[in-house]
Design a protein around this motif. Structure first.
Motif, short mmCIF file in Angstrom:
data_model
loop_
_atom_site.label_atom_id
_atom_site.label_comp_id
_atom_site.label_asym_id
_atom_site.label_seq_id
_atom_site.Cartn_x
_atom_site.Cartn_y
_atom_site.Cartn_z
N TYR A 72 104.18 29.70 57.08
CA TYR A 72 103.17 29.09 57.94
C TYR A 72 103.71 27.89 58.70
O TYR A 72 103.42 27.72 59.89
N LEU A 89 96.69 23.66 55.67
CA LEU A 89 96.30 23.44 57.07
C LEU A 89 94.79 23.26 57.17
O LEU A 89 94.31 22.41 57.93
N GLU A 90 94.03 24.05 56.43
CA GLU A 90 92.57 23.92 56.44
C GLU A 90 92.15 22.52 55.99
O GLU A 90 91.23 21.93 56.54
N LEU A 126 94.45 25.00 62.85
CA LEU A 126 94.04 26.30 62.35
C LEU A 126 93.63 27.21 63.50
O LEU A 126 93.98 28.39 63.52
N TRP A 141 87.95 33.29 63.23
CA TRP A 141 87.65 32.40 62.12
C TRP A 141 86.18 32.05 62.14
O TRP A 141 85.63 31.72 63.19
#
Length: 167
Positions: free
Chosen positions: A42, A117-118, A128, A154
């Motif tokens: 990521y 990241l969230e 995100l 998302w």
């Protein structure tokens, strides 16, 4: 006078011995290996997105370019796309669920993509939203090469992936 000299020599010997540190290769367990590998994956994608933006390329443009240059077997079909997607996300996240499936459409929910990241909101200058936009464009472009569809978005339930068979 003799005692301070002995102490100083002893301290110098201890410091010299400590300076000769011996290194050993760590032995991480499987969970540590997985976490480290996922984070590396990521973080590399997020850094790539940030570098692309510096060069005036949007996350969507980057995803399309990577997807276009990615070549899957010419006989790749809907089942291959679905199985690849399910396996990939099952390796990256817990709680992956198929919420709808038919010969024409499969919808999958992934509750968390990259928890770090969230939680943080931004890593290496990317968000995100940037990550989801990139993944959506990349997989959409790969699917398009095989007359298939793949979209990602998302929402409240996490990542929603919809794959369609347009053949």
């Amino acid at each position: 006078m003799k005692k301070p000299c002995v102490i100083i020599i002893a301290l110098l010997l201890v410091c010299a011995a400590k300076a000769q540190t011996t290194y050993t290769v760590p032995t991480p367990n499987m969970e540590e290996r997985y976490d480290n590998t996922r984070n590396l994956l990521y973080n590399n994608i997020l850094a790539l997105i940030s570098i692309a933006r510096i060069q005036d390329m949007s996350p969507e443009d980057l995803g399309k370019e990577i997807g276009y240059r990615t070549r899957w077997d010419v006989d790749t079909g809907f089942e291959d796309l679905v199985n690849f997607t399910l396996y990939s996300w099952a390796c990256l996240a817990d709680g992956v669920k198929i919420v709808e499936q038919s010969p024409e459409k499969v919808v999958v929910h992934v509750p968390h993509v990259y928890p770090k990241l969230e939680d943080q909101g931004v890593i290496y200058g990317s968000t995100l939203d940037n990550l989801i936009t990139y993944l959506d464009a990349m997989m959409g472009e790969i699917a398009k090469q095989h007359d298939l569809g793949c979209t990602m978005s998302w929402g409240d339930e996490g990542l929603s992936i919809e794959m369609t068979n347009s053949k």
